[in-house]
Write a protein that holds these residues in place. Sequence first.
Motif, mmCIF file in Angstrom:
data_model
loop_
_atom_site.group_PDB
_atom_site.id
_atom_site.type_symbol
_atom_site.label_atom_id
_atom_site.label_comp_id
_atom_site.label_asym_id
_atom_site.label_seq_id
_atom_site.Cartn_x
_atom_site.Cartn_y
_atom_site.Cartn_z
ATOM 1 N N UNK A 227 -48.210 1.593 -47.547
ATOM 2 C CA UNK A 227 -46.965 2.432 -47.093
ATOM 3 C C UNK A 227 -47.773 3.757 -46.413
ATOM 4 N N UNK A 228 -47.374 3.819 -45.218
ATOM 5 C CA UNK A 228 -48.137 4.733 -44.283
ATOM 6 C C UNK A 228 -47.480 5.861 -44.158
ATOM 7 N N UNK A 229 -47.929 7.032 -44.994
ATOM 8 C CA UNK A 229 -47.737 8.445 -45.003
ATOM 9 C C UNK A 229 -48.579 9.376 -44.325
ATOM 10 N N UNK A 230 -50.069 9.374 -44.412
ATOM 11 C CA UNK A 230 -51.090 10.012 -44.022
ATOM 12 C C UNK A 230 -52.034 9.265 -43.179
ATOM 13 N N UNK A 231 -52.892 10.168 -42.465
ATOM 14 C CA UNK A 231 -53.764 9.720 -41.634
ATOM 15 C C UNK A 231 -54.694 8.474 -41.875
ATOM 16 N N UNK A 232 -55.033 8.766 -43.288
ATOM 17 C CA UNK A 232 -56.110 7.895 -43.886
ATOM 18 C C UNK A 232 -55.521 6.731 -44.223
ATOM 19 N N UNK A 233 -54.030 6.730 -44.594
ATOM 20 C CA UNK A 233 -53.257 5.474 -44.535
ATOM 21 C C UNK A 233 -53.323 4.561 -43.424
ATOM 22 N N UNK A 234 -53.577 5.106 -42.123
ATOM 23 C CA UNK A 234 -53.488 4.284 -41.011
ATOM 24 C C UNK A 234 -54.890 3.666 -40.737
ATOM 25 N N UNK A 235 -55.994 4.298 -41.182
ATOM 26 C CA UNK A 235 -57.258 3.826 -41.206
ATOM 27 C C UNK A 235 -57.386 2.651 -42.171
ATOM 28 N N UNK A 236 -56.832 2.788 -43.414
ATOM 29 C CA UNK A 236 -56.925 1.921 -44.643
ATOM 30 C C UNK A 236 -56.304 0.509 -44.058
ATOM 31 N N UNK A 237 -54.903 0.867 -43.500
ATOM 32 C CA UNK A 237 -54.303 -0.319 -42.953
ATOM 33 C C UNK A 237 -55.072 -1.150 -41.963
ATOM 34 N N UNK A 238 -55.651 -0.460 -41.383
ATOM 35 C CA UNK A 238 -56.483 -1.199 -40.064
ATOM 36 C C UNK A 238 -57.866 -2.059 -40.575
ATOM 37 N N UNK A 239 -58.511 -1.279 -41.661
ATOM 38 C CA UNK A 239 -59.756 -1.824 -41.974
ATOM 39 C C UNK A 239 -59.517 -2.709 -43.383
ATOM 40 N N UNK A 240 -58.397 -2.572 -44.175
ATOM 41 C CA UNK A 240 -58.454 -3.023 -45.657
ATOM 42 C C UNK A 240 -57.208 -4.045 -45.367
ATOM 43 N N UNK A 241 -56.131 -3.742 -45.125
ATOM 44 C CA UNK A 241 -54.810 -4.386 -45.309
ATOM 45 C C UNK A 241 -54.514 -5.710 -44.242
ATOM 46 N N UNK A 242 -54.893 -5.208 -42.927
ATOM 47 C CA UNK A 242 -54.518 -5.915 -41.958
ATOM 48 C C UNK A 242 -55.306 -7.155 -41.960
ATOM 49 N N UNK A 243 -56.790 -7.127 -42.310
ATOM 50 C CA UNK A 243 -57.564 -8.428 -42.208
ATOM 51 C C UNK A 243 -57.194 -9.400 -43.573
ATOM 52 N N UNK A 244 -56.364 -8.729 -44.376
ATOM 53 C CA UNK A 244 -56.115 -9.872 -45.511
ATOM 54 C C UNK A 244 -54.662 -10.480 -45.449
ATOM 55 N N UNK A 245 -53.988 -10.169 -44.321
ATOM 56 C CA UNK A 245 -52.568 -10.513 -44.222
ATOM 57 C C UNK A 245 -52.522 -12.152 -44.163
ATOM 58 N N UNK A 246 -51.783 -12.817 -44.681
ATOM 59 C CA UNK A 246 -51.587 -14.348 -44.669
ATOM 60 C C UNK A 246 -51.282 -14.797 -43.388
ATOM 61 N N UNK A 247 -51.649 -16.126 -43.156
ATOM 62 C CA UNK A 247 -51.029 -16.781 -41.755
ATOM 63 C C UNK A 247 -51.365 -16.200 -40.759
ATOM 64 N N UNK A 248 -52.812 -16.417 -40.278
ATOM 65 C CA UNK A 248 -53.229 -15.747 -38.946
ATOM 66 C C UNK A 248 -52.396 -16.329 -37.964
ATOM 67 N N UNK A 249 -51.930 -17.336 -37.848
ATOM 68 C CA UNK A 249 -50.918 -18.099 -36.970
ATOM 69 C C UNK A 249 -49.725 -17.051 -36.423
ATOM 70 N N UNK A 250 -49.168 -16.824 -37.606
ATOM 71 C CA UNK A 250 -48.109 -15.697 -37.535
ATOM 72 C C UNK A 250 -48.586 -14.528 -36.832
ATOM 73 N N UNK A 251 -49.593 -14.162 -37.261
ATOM 74 C CA UNK A 251 -50.249 -12.789 -36.402
ATOM 75 C C UNK A 251 -50.454 -12.929 -35.065
ATOM 76 N N UNK A 252 -50.821 -14.019 -34.844
ATOM 77 C CA UNK A 252 -51.150 -14.421 -33.380
ATOM 78 C C UNK A 252 -49.540 -14.630 -32.691
ATOM 79 N N UNK A 253 -48.508 -14.934 -33.478
ATOM 80 C CA UNK A 253 -47.478 -15.091 -32.716
ATOM 81 C C UNK A 253 -46.608 -13.753 -32.623
ATOM 82 N N UNK A 254 -46.882 -12.977 -33.373
ATOM 83 C CA UNK A 254 -46.617 -11.716 -33.230
ATOM 84 C C UNK A 254 -47.036 -10.826 -32.037
ATOM 85 N N UNK A 255 -48.127 -11.223 -31.678
ATOM 86 C CA UNK A 255 -49.013 -10.715 -30.430
ATOM 87 C C UNK A 255 -48.468 -11.057 -29.220
ATOM 88 N N UNK A 256 -47.928 -12.048 -29.115
ATOM 89 C CA UNK A 256 -47.500 -12.896 -27.786
ATOM 90 C C UNK A 256 -46.107 -11.971 -27.609
#
Length: 256
Positions: A227-256
């Motif tokens: 849950x993103x409330x503080x500036x450090x949450x943005x950094x953690x989301x980018x560095x720690x959470x985003x790389x772990x998300x399942x289904x890279x294919x879905x993530x690529x679809x999201x970017x299109x």
Amino acid sequence: MRAIILAAGLGLRLQQPPGEQFPKCLLRFDGVSLLERHLQMLEAVGVDEVVLALGFQPEQVEAELTRAGRKVPEIKLNPRFDLGSVLTVHTVADALTRGGDVLLMDADVLYDERMLAALVAGEHANRLLIDRDFEAGDEPVKLCLKQGVPIELRKQLAVGLDYDMIGESVGFFRFTEAAARRFAEIVAGYVDSGRANLPHEEAVRDLLLERSHAFDTADVTGLPWIEIDFPNDVARATKEVLPQLQRPALQEALKR
């Protein structure tokens, strides 16, 4: 099944520069806004009716939807978004009570799609998500269970509370038609009694504790989310959470 996404707040704790503030649901990770991720994953699990509860700069949210080539879903505006989220939920009372199961979701969460799959599994359920691996402190909303029954939902727990499982509530709730109607009544009571400044979790807590509707829980411990409330949450989301998300294919679809 209908999803209500709460995205009305100002997000002051993000400490955005004056004049450059924007709704947190428009935060981008790997080029994709939180809102677009919500909508894509809801579609993936078959939820095609979405209601957006907006307040702060709704025109920015509508512009983002247009930019992404999306039809603008139903929007409910809370002009007093500076108050608590109880009032925002009250503005979507019609969406809570028009029938069918309802998902109530915070917009400021970056999460793995398996969490959403756990929330929507099966027919006609009242459900909460629990993550047993959480950081201690006053910020997480704690969910306590006793023999599988939710007995508390609050940031601060009473001394001596007897429970056999504790975790953090993810901030996503599922209600059956009957439970959603009762929840809307509780929220209306908060507003009528001058408690519109409170978080909506307090009204969910009241629904749990009155035991008029049985709730189950889905354990999502180990799945990446934040849950993103503080500036450090943005950094953690980018560095720690985003790389772990399942289904890279879905993530690529999201970017299109």
